[in-house]
Write a protein that holds these residues in place. Sequence first.
Motif, PDB file in Angstrom:
ATOM      1  N   GLY A   1       0.779  -1.230   0.000  1.00 13.19           N
ATOM      2  CA  GLY A   1       0.000   0.000   0.000  1.00 13.19           C
ATOM      3  C   GLY A   1       0.807   1.275   0.000  1.00 13.19           C
ATOM      4  N   ASP A   2       1.987   1.249  -0.622  1.00  5.44           N
ATOM      5  CA  ASP A   2       2.818   2.452  -0.671  1.00  5.44           C
ATOM      6  C   ASP A   2       2.860   2.984  -2.100  1.00  5.44           C
ATOM      7  OD1 ASP A   2       4.593   4.494  -0.323  1.00  5.44           O
ATOM      8  OD2 ASP A   2       6.343   3.222  -0.029  1.00  5.44           O
ATOM      9  N   PRO A   3       2.231   4.133  -2.369  1.00  6.21           N
ATOM     10  CA  PRO A   3       2.168   4.632  -3.747  1.00  6.21           C
ATOM     11  C   PRO A   3       3.518   5.094  -4.288  1.00  6.21           C
ATOM     12  CG  PRO A   3       1.276   6.261  -2.229  1.00  6.21           C
ATOM     13  CD  PRO A   3       1.503   5.008  -1.430  1.00  6.21           C
ATOM     14  N   ILE A   4       4.471   5.364  -3.415  1.00  5.74           N
ATOM     15  CA  ILE A   4       5.768   5.878  -3.870  1.00  5.74           C
ATOM     16  C   ILE A   4       6.705   4.750  -4.284  1.00  5.74           C
ATOM     17  CG2 ILE A   4       7.861   7.113  -3.145  1.00  5.74           C
ATOM     18  CD1 ILE A   4       6.096   8.975  -1.533  1.00  5.74           C
ATOM     19  N   THR A   5       6.777   3.687  -3.498  1.00  3.09           N
ATOM     20  CA  THR A   5       7.781   2.643  -3.769  1.00  3.09           C
ATOM     21  C   THR A   5       7.198   1.368  -4.363  1.00  3.09           C
ATOM     22  OG1 THR A   5       7.629   1.693  -1.540  1.00  3.09           O
ATOM     23  CG2 THR A   5       9.198   3.502  -1.872  1.00  3.09           C
ATOM     24  N   ARG A   6       5.894   1.301  -4.543  1.00  6.30           N
ATOM     25  CA  ARG A   6       5.289   0.081  -5.066  1.00  6.30           C
ATOM     26  C   ARG A   6       5.964  -0.347  -6.374  1.00  6.30           C
ATOM     27  NH1 ARG A   6       0.329   1.801  -5.761  1.00  6.30           N
ATOM     28  NH2 ARG A   6      -0.469   1.183  -3.715  1.00  6.30           N
ATOM     29  N   GLY A   7       6.360  -1.605  -6.442  1.00  2.82           N
ATOM     30  CA  GLY A   7       7.030  -2.134  -7.632  1.00  2.82           C
ATOM     31  C   GLY A   7       8.526  -1.891  -7.655  1.00  2.82           C
ATOM     32  N   GLY A   8       9.034  -1.159  -6.658  1.00  2.00           N
ATOM     33  CA  GLY A   8      10.453  -0.834  -6.647  1.00  2.00           C
ATOM     34  C   GLY A   8      11.359  -2.008  -6.359  1.00  2.00           C
ATOM     35  N   ASP A   9      10.781  -3.114  -5.894  1.00  2.44           N
ATOM     36  CA  ASP A   9      11.607  -4.289  -5.613  1.00  2.44           C
ATOM     37  C   ASP A   9      12.064  -4.992  -6.881  1.00  2.44           C
ATOM     38  OD1 ASP A   9       8.873  -4.865  -6.017  1.00  2.44           O
ATOM     39  OD2 ASP A   9       9.135  -6.870  -5.174  1.00  2.44           O
ATOM     40  N   ALA A  10      11.369  -4.765  -8.000  1.00  2.00           N
ATOM     41  CA  ALA A  10      11.671  -5.500  -9.233  1.00  2.00           C
ATOM     42  C   ALA A  10      13.113  -5.275  -9.682  1.00  2.00           C
ATOM     43  CB  ALA A  10      10.699  -5.090 -10.333  1.00  2.00           C
ATOM     44  N   MET A  11      13.587  -4.047  -9.585  1.00  2.00           N
ATOM     45  CA  MET A  11      14.942  -3.731 -10.028  1.00  2.00           C
ATOM     46  C   MET A  11      15.978  -4.518  -9.226  1.00  2.00           C
ATOM     47  SD  MET A  11      16.830  -0.021 -10.215  1.00  2.00           S
ATOM     48  CE  MET A  11      15.603   0.606 -11.358  1.00  2.00           C
ATOM     49  N   PHE A  12      15.762  -4.622  -7.924  1.00  2.00           N
ATOM     50  CA  PHE A  12      16.708  -5.350  -7.080  1.00  2.00           C
ATOM     51  C   PHE A  12      16.654  -6.846  -7.365  1.00  2.00           C
ATOM     52  CE2 PHE A  12      15.926  -1.373  -4.933  1.00  2.00           C
ATOM     53  CZ  PHE A  12      17.202  -0.988  -4.550  1.00  2.00           C
ATOM     54  N   ARG A  13      15.465  -7.374  -7.549  1.00  2.00           N
ATOM     55  CA  ARG A  13      15.309  -8.810  -7.789  1.00  2.00           C
ATOM     56  C   ARG A  13      15.917  -9.218  -9.127  1.00  2.00           C
ATOM     57  NH1 ARG A  13       9.289 -10.157  -5.453  1.00  2.00           N
ATOM     58  NH2 ARG A  13       9.876 -12.250  -6.139  1.00  2.00           N
ATOM     59  N   GLU A  14      15.988  -8.275 -10.039  1.00  2.00           N
ATOM     60  CA  GLU A  14      16.572  -8.566 -11.348  1.00  2.00           C
ATOM     61  C   GLU A  14      18.088  -8.375 -11.363  1.00  2.00           C
ATOM     62  OE1 GLU A  14      14.574  -5.877 -13.925  1.00  2.00           O
ATOM     63  OE2 GLU A  14      12.629  -6.881 -13.734  1.00  2.00           O
ATOM     64  N   ARG A  15      18.571  -7.358 -10.638  1.00  2.00           N
ATOM     65  CA  ARG A  15      19.962  -6.938 -10.820  1.00  2.00           C
ATOM     66  C   ARG A  15      20.923  -7.367  -9.715  1.00  2.00           C
ATOM     67  NH1 ARG A  15      19.732  -0.627 -12.397  1.00  2.00           N
ATOM     68  NH2 ARG A  15      21.998  -0.988 -12.520  1.00  2.00           N
ATOM     69  N   VAL A  16      20.415  -7.682  -8.531  1.00  2.00           N
ATOM     70  CA  VAL A  16      21.297  -8.045  -7.411  1.00  2.00           C
ATOM     71  C   VAL A  16      21.381  -9.566  -7.311  1.00  2.00           C
ATOM     72  CG1 VAL A  16      21.707  -7.820  -4.939  1.00  2.00           C
ATOM     73  CG2 VAL A  16      20.644  -5.930  -6.208  1.00  2.00           C
ATOM     74  N   PRO A  17      22.568 -10.144  -7.453  1.00  2.00           N
ATOM     75  CA  PRO A  17      22.684 -11.611  -7.426  1.00  2.00           C
ATOM     76  C   PRO A  17      22.079 -12.246  -6.178  1.00  2.00           C
ATOM     77  CG  PRO A  17      24.736 -10.646  -8.193  1.00  2.00           C
ATOM     78  CD  PRO A  17      23.868  -9.499  -7.766  1.00  2.00           C
ATOM     79  N   GLY A  18      22.252 -11.624  -5.016  1.00  2.00           N
ATOM     80  CA  GLY A  18      21.719 -12.182  -3.788  1.00  2.00           C
ATOM     81  C   GLY A  18      20.205 -12.126  -3.692  1.00  2.00           C
ATOM     82  N   ALA A  19      19.586 -11.365  -4.595  1.00  2.00           N
ATOM     83  CA  ALA A  19      18.125 -11.273  -4.616  1.00  2.00           C
ATOM     84  C   ALA A  19      17.505 -12.234  -5.623  1.00  2.00           C
ATOM     85  CB  ALA A  19      17.692  -9.843  -4.947  1.00  2.00           C
ATOM     86  N   ARG A  20      18.301 -12.677  -6.600  1.00  2.00           N
ATOM     87  CA  ARG A  20      17.788 -13.626  -7.589  1.00  2.00           C
ATOM     88  C   ARG A  20      17.623 -14.998  -6.929  1.00  2.00           C
ATOM     89  NH1 ARG A  20      22.445 -12.289 -11.091  1.00  2.00           N
ATOM     90  NH2 ARG A  20      22.092 -10.178 -11.869  1.00  2.00           N
ATOM     91  N   ASP A  21      16.567 -15.665  -7.261  1.00  2.00           N
ATOM     92  CA  ASP A  21      16.308 -17.005  -6.724  1.00  2.00           C
ATOM     93  C   ASP A  21      16.305 -17.029  -5.195  1.00  2.00           C
ATOM     94  OD1 ASP A  21      16.245 -18.069  -9.354  1.00  2.00           O
ATOM     95  OD2 ASP A  21      18.439 -18.122  -9.372  1.00  2.00           O
ATOM     96  N   ASN A  22      15.973 -15.890  -4.604  1.00  2.00           N
ATOM     97  CA  ASN A  22      15.855 -15.812  -3.147  1.00  2.00           C
ATOM     98  C   ASN A  22      14.395 -16.105  -2.791  1.00  2.00           C
ATOM     99  OD1 ASN A  22      15.601 -15.065  -0.482  1.00  2.00           O
ATOM    100  ND2 ASN A  22      16.736 -13.158  -0.662  1.00  2.00           N
TER     101      ASN A  22
END
Length: 298
Positions: free
Chosen positions: A244-265
Amino acid sequence: MAKVHRTPDDRFAGLADYPFDPRYHLLSDGLRLHYVDEGPREATPVLMMHGEPSWSYLYRKMIGPVVEAGYRVIAPDLIGFGKSDKPTDKGAYTYAGHVAWMREWFEAMGLGNVILACQDWGSLVGLRLVTAMPDCFAGVVLSNGGLPAGQEPPPAFAKWRAFSKYSPVFPIGGILQRATTTELPDHVVAAYDAPYDTRASKAGARIFPSLVPLGENVEVPAQIEAWKVLETFDRPFTCCFSDGDPITRGGDAMFRERVPGARDNPLHRTLKGGHFIQEDDPEGFVGAILDTARRAGV
């Protein structure tokens, strides 16, 4: 040095659910930085970094459960916030300056094997610490934040930035209330107001939205370099953004795609609440921290 305001201690007397002893570190430029430090000194540290316009009080519901799980919790107040000193000139605040202040404190603390838990400006500063000293961090838990590098601001953020800059009134506690889905009791709203006993003491809180490196900004090159380091960070990196945050909603996608420790986490999750998830779903945030620490083997 610019004029500095130090909030009187009696402003913080008797805060509910915030029984932590104050600890202070004197920075090299004479500014006093406050932090909470709870739990065994030999335990793995969990660094909880707040954003704007909050302070370490934001984590009061999370500190105890993480300590009880066997960790050491350290929660600083950024310069300009909480019990830390507050330069009253907006020009005293820069993004790079905040990173430098917190790095100086972090290195003086001698911390290593840290789990970073961060949100809002806590991520802008905290992730820069991670990218400056990646070997000091065992994992990251990110909620409702990011590491922007010149993107165009979302409409909701553009409105917030304009409000912080031009509004004749700036009710800190009321701002926290509007950015949560939980109805905050009056004493909690008052606790968020407590650090700001003068108009000038709000200089940092007022200027922070204008320092976020969206669009053309002097910090964009440094952000790009920081992202290059994040793209090599292979330790557990967990996103737990709210629904429910209009400012950061969807902002996790960039990290999940680009940070190795976030992929397949498998630990990524969506929490229930608004921008200040520490008020709306502290249990969910704590769960993400403990799961990430276990995945990191600490």
